[in-house]
Write a protein that holds these residues in place. Sequence first.
Motif, PDB file in Angstrom:
ATOM      1  N   ARG A  37     -16.762  23.501  -0.741  1.00  0.00           N
ATOM      2  CA  ARG A  37     -15.579  22.645  -0.816  1.00  0.00           C
ATOM      3  C   ARG A  37     -14.481  23.139   0.125  1.00  0.00           C
ATOM      4  O   ARG A  37     -13.716  22.336   0.661  1.00  0.00           O
ATOM      5  CB  ARG A  37     -15.066  22.585  -2.248  1.00  0.00           C
ATOM      6  N   SER A  38     -14.412  24.436   0.345  1.00  0.00           N
ATOM      7  CA  SER A  38     -13.367  24.968   1.232  1.00  0.00           C
ATOM      8  C   SER A  38     -13.535  24.490   2.677  1.00  0.00           C
ATOM      9  O   SER A  38     -12.585  24.512   3.460  1.00  0.00           O
ATOM     10  CB  SER A  38     -13.374  26.501   1.195  1.00  0.00           C
ATOM     11  N   THR A  39     -14.755  24.056   3.031  1.00  0.00           N
ATOM     12  CA  THR A  39     -14.993  23.586   4.398  1.00  0.00           C
ATOM     13  C   THR A  39     -14.741  22.086   4.548  1.00  0.00           C
ATOM     14  O   THR A  39     -14.864  21.559   5.654  1.00  0.00           O
ATOM     15  CB  THR A  39     -16.446  23.883   4.831  1.00  0.00           C
ATOM     16  N   HIS A  40     -14.414  21.408   3.453  1.00  0.00           N
ATOM     17  CA  HIS A  40     -14.291  19.951   3.490  1.00  0.00           C
ATOM     18  C   HIS A  40     -13.310  19.446   4.556  1.00  0.00           C
ATOM     19  O   HIS A  40     -13.651  18.507   5.303  1.00  0.00           O
ATOM     20  CB  HIS A  40     -13.890  19.435   2.106  1.00  0.00           C
ATOM     21  N   PRO A  41     -12.103  20.009   4.677  1.00  0.00           N
ATOM     22  CA  PRO A  41     -11.191  19.504   5.714  1.00  0.00           C
ATOM     23  C   PRO A  41     -11.782  19.583   7.118  1.00  0.00           C
ATOM     24  O   PRO A  41     -11.597  18.668   7.925  1.00  0.00           O
ATOM     25  CB  PRO A  41      -9.961  20.402   5.568  1.00  0.00           C
ATOM     26  N   GLU A  42     -12.508  20.657   7.413  1.00  0.00           N
ATOM     27  CA  GLU A  42     -13.105  20.797   8.734  1.00  0.00           C
ATOM     28  C   GLU A  42     -14.255  19.809   8.931  1.00  0.00           C
ATOM     29  O   GLU A  42     -14.413  19.223  10.003  1.00  0.00           O
ATOM     30  CB  GLU A  42     -13.621  22.223   8.920  1.00  0.00           C
ATOM     31  N   VAL A  43     -15.077  19.634   7.875  1.00  0.00           N
ATOM     32  CA  VAL A  43     -16.226  18.731   7.983  1.00  0.00           C
ATOM     33  C   VAL A  43     -15.774  17.306   8.251  1.00  0.00           C
ATOM     34  O   VAL A  43     -16.287  16.630   9.155  1.00  0.00           O
ATOM     35  CB  VAL A  43     -17.087  18.795   6.696  1.00  0.00           C
ATOM     36  N   VAL A  44     -14.809  16.809   7.467  1.00  0.00           N
ATOM     37  CA  VAL A  44     -14.353  15.430   7.677  1.00  0.00           C
ATOM     38  C   VAL A  44     -13.566  15.305   8.977  1.00  0.00           C
ATOM     39  O   VAL A  44     -13.374  14.195   9.493  1.00  0.00           O
ATOM     40  CB  VAL A  44     -13.512  14.931   6.482  1.00  0.00           C
ATOM     41  N   GLY A  45     -13.137  16.442   9.519  1.00  0.00           N
ATOM     42  CA  GLY A  45     -12.459  16.433  10.807  1.00  0.00           C
ATOM     43  C   GLY A  45     -13.420  16.461  11.978  1.00  0.00           C
ATOM     44  O   GLY A  45     -12.978  16.431  13.136  1.00  0.00           O
ATOM     45  N   GLY A  46     -14.721  16.560  11.698  1.00  0.00           N
ATOM     46  CA  GLY A  46     -15.724  16.508  12.764  1.00  0.00           C
ATOM     47  C   GLY A  46     -16.323  17.838  13.141  1.00  0.00           C
ATOM     48  O   GLY A  46     -17.102  17.915  14.100  1.00  0.00           O
ATOM     49  N   ALA A  47     -16.003  18.926  12.413  1.00  0.00           N
ATOM     50  CA  ALA A  47     -16.553  20.239  12.753  1.00  0.00           C
ATOM     51  C   ALA A  47     -18.069  20.253  12.608  1.00  0.00           C
ATOM     52  O   ALA A  47     -18.637  19.530  11.775  1.00  0.00           O
ATOM     53  CB  ALA A  47     -15.931  21.312  11.853  1.00  0.00           C
ATOM     54  N   ASP A  48     -18.719  21.073  13.399  1.00  0.00           N
ATOM     55  CA  ASP A  48     -20.163  21.195  13.370  1.00  0.00           C
ATOM     56  C   ASP A  48     -20.611  21.745  12.011  1.00  0.00           C
ATOM     57  O   ASP A  48     -20.125  22.789  11.561  1.00  0.00           O
ATOM     58  CB  ASP A  48     -20.627  22.126  14.488  1.00  0.00           C
ATOM     59  N   LEU A  49     -21.547  21.060  11.352  1.00  0.00           N
ATOM     60  CA  LEU A  49     -22.001  21.481  10.029  1.00  0.00           C
ATOM     61  C   LEU A  49     -22.777  22.794  10.067  1.00  0.00           C
ATOM     62  O   LEU A  49     -22.787  23.538   9.080  1.00  0.00           O
ATOM     63  CB  LEU A  49     -22.865  20.395   9.401  1.00  0.00           C
TER      64      LEU A  49
END
Length: 425
Positions: free
Chosen positions: A263-275
Amino acid sequence: MFSEDRRQAPRDAPPGGVERRRRADRADLPAGVERRRQRAVDSLGLSAPVRQQRDDRFDRITRLAARVFHASWSSITVLDGDQAWFPSAQGFDIPLMPRQDTFCSRTTHNARLTVVPDASLDPDFAGLPAVVNDGIRFYAGVPLTDQLGNVVGVFCVYDHAPRTMPGSDLETLEDLAAWAQSELVGSSEMLRAGTVQKAMLPAAPIHRDDWHVDGICLPALAVGGDLFDFAVNNGVVHIGLGDVMGKGTGAALVGAGVRAAVRSTHPEVVGGADLGSTTYRVARTLQEDLDRGESFVTLFQCAIDVADGTLRYVDAGAGLCVVVRTDGSVERLQSSDRPIGILPDDTWTEHRGHLAPGDRMLVFSDGLLDLLADQVEWWHEVGRLVAAHEEPSSLLLAVRELATEQVSLDDVTAVAVYRRSEGER
């Protein structure tokens, strides 16, 4: 195991003294002790308004006690505020009674084994309704405590005839009480843990434009090591489903950490960060805990653009995701990446796909795999299951029914993603 209070009262007990002593039971407890005791009862979910139902696990113990000791009554008693209730009772059927009217109030106060050979001769008990109205004479009670020593219940036997209890019988009573304590405290803690774990799941399905996302988690025990989470922000649905090696409390604790890390990575993921990069960060966060616990985690993560159906995903050792296309074909989403926690220098790769209008996706844990008839080419059976249900809710209900019918031995978790077709709008 427990200290003992075994007394023979004088034959001429003053009636007034009996009432005064009974009313003082709760007041005699130091305020801090009673407050901690009541908080322990509340925290374990043992309060009478919540738990006024009988449990077969407790009934087995009280039935055995009544049989072994040839006792008229036996019970597990919990004092909740000014009242007492009975998670289990043999020989009587009283759901609630005033705390001051119970033998167990004194046992709770003394916090030790209490044996009363003849209650009619004991000034602490002679005036109790069970003695005056029901003819109870003998009582033996063992306090049941939580891990901090707070008395949260009493295991006891009663008889209509005066009697004594030899040392061997006292040992048996204490053994049965230890069993009751384990069931009462342990099951209550697990029940509470299960409630907390459920509260950590998404509060509601996602309904966004043509997209519908829903999930289900069915622990094999009260709590489990499976987890799922999903959320939508900035037009991107972020989904994660993990499976910690093992089941039960240990796996649930690790699973809570995995969920928090994902969950802590959610802002980056929805921002387009590489999974792949965000999964690497999750792995590094968890590595020491997984090493100490000698555990590992399989994890499937994906990000879906709700505008065009673009799908990005990482599969860390899971390999249990299918997409059912509008033409009925079934496609597996997988990779060769290892689970998290296997090797400290592992990396993960983001893959891409697409969910067109009318496509459906199901990602699940291996607990569901265990319930299928064909565990070799399982994706065909899963594909038929997905195709047979028009809504995620009915698909997940079918998963629940399958787990119930087959008696799942492992946690079963699934997340369904449906994109409506042109004709369904």
